[in-house]
Design a protein around this motif. Structure first.
Motif, short mmCIF file in Angstrom:
data_model
loop_
_atom_site.label_atom_id
_atom_site.label_comp_id
_atom_site.label_asym_id
_atom_site.label_seq_id
_atom_site.Cartn_x
_atom_site.Cartn_y
_atom_site.Cartn_z
N PRO A 133 1.17 -1.38 -0.19
CA PRO A 133 0.31 -0.19 -0.27
C PRO A 133 1.04 1.56 0.05
N SER A 134 1.90 1.12 0.51
CA SER A 134 2.62 2.57 0.41
C SER A 134 3.31 2.58 -0.82
N SER A 135 3.52 1.96 -1.82
CA SER A 135 4.52 1.89 -2.74
C SER A 135 3.00 1.95 -4.23
N HIS A 136 1.97 1.32 -4.02
CA HIS A 136 1.32 1.12 -5.17
C HIS A 136 0.21 2.43 -5.50
N PRO A 137 -0.27 2.41 -7.37
CA PRO A 137 -0.75 3.58 -7.67
C PRO A 137 -2.27 3.28 -6.67
N ALA A 138 -2.99 1.99 -6.77
CA ALA A 138 -3.59 2.20 -6.67
C ALA A 138 -4.23 2.50 -5.31
N TRP A 139 -3.60 2.72 -3.98
CA TRP A 139 -3.58 3.07 -2.88
C TRP A 139 -2.84 5.03 -2.96
N THR A 140 -2.01 5.43 -3.29
CA THR A 140 -1.71 6.46 -3.44
C THR A 140 -1.66 7.37 -4.18
N GLY A 141 -2.32 7.22 -5.43
CA GLY A 141 -3.62 7.60 -6.33
C GLY A 141 -2.64 7.99 -7.37
N GLY A 142 -1.86 7.70 -7.22
CA GLY A 142 -0.73 7.65 -8.81
C GLY A 142 -0.77 8.48 -9.90
N ASN A 143 0.14 8.42 -11.13
CA ASN A 143 -0.47 9.54 -11.91
C ASN A 143 -1.59 9.14 -13.12
#
Length: 76
Positions: free
Chosen positions: A41-51
């Motif tokens: 969860p700290s690195s995946h765009p699904a949790w971080t909002g991503g670009n």
């Protein structure tokens, strides 16, 4: 209930991509093993909002706007 139907739960260590670790119970591996995560969860765009960006070149949005772009809900 039938005996020996449930898996063996034991303590393992989970290592996140940033190096932090925590202990949890799991059926994965053996007692004391370390599970190293590739995505968390700290690195995946699904949790971080991503670009996120909408690239639609002649796709559904463009077709919709072509068909219904002139319509409005205003009363004349």
């Amino acid at each position: 209930m039938k005996p020996d139907t449930h898996p063996d739960y034991h303590m393992i260590t989970v290592q996140m991509t940033d190096g932090t670790t925590y202990e949890t119970r799991s059926t994965w591996g053996k007692e004391g093993d370390t599970l190293q995560l590739d995505i968390d969860p700290s690195s995946h765009p699904a949790w971080t909002g991503g670009n996120q960006r909408l690239l639609d070149q002649g796709g559904q949005v463009a077709r919709f706007n072509k068909r219904f772009g002139g319509l409005s809900l205003k009363k004349s």
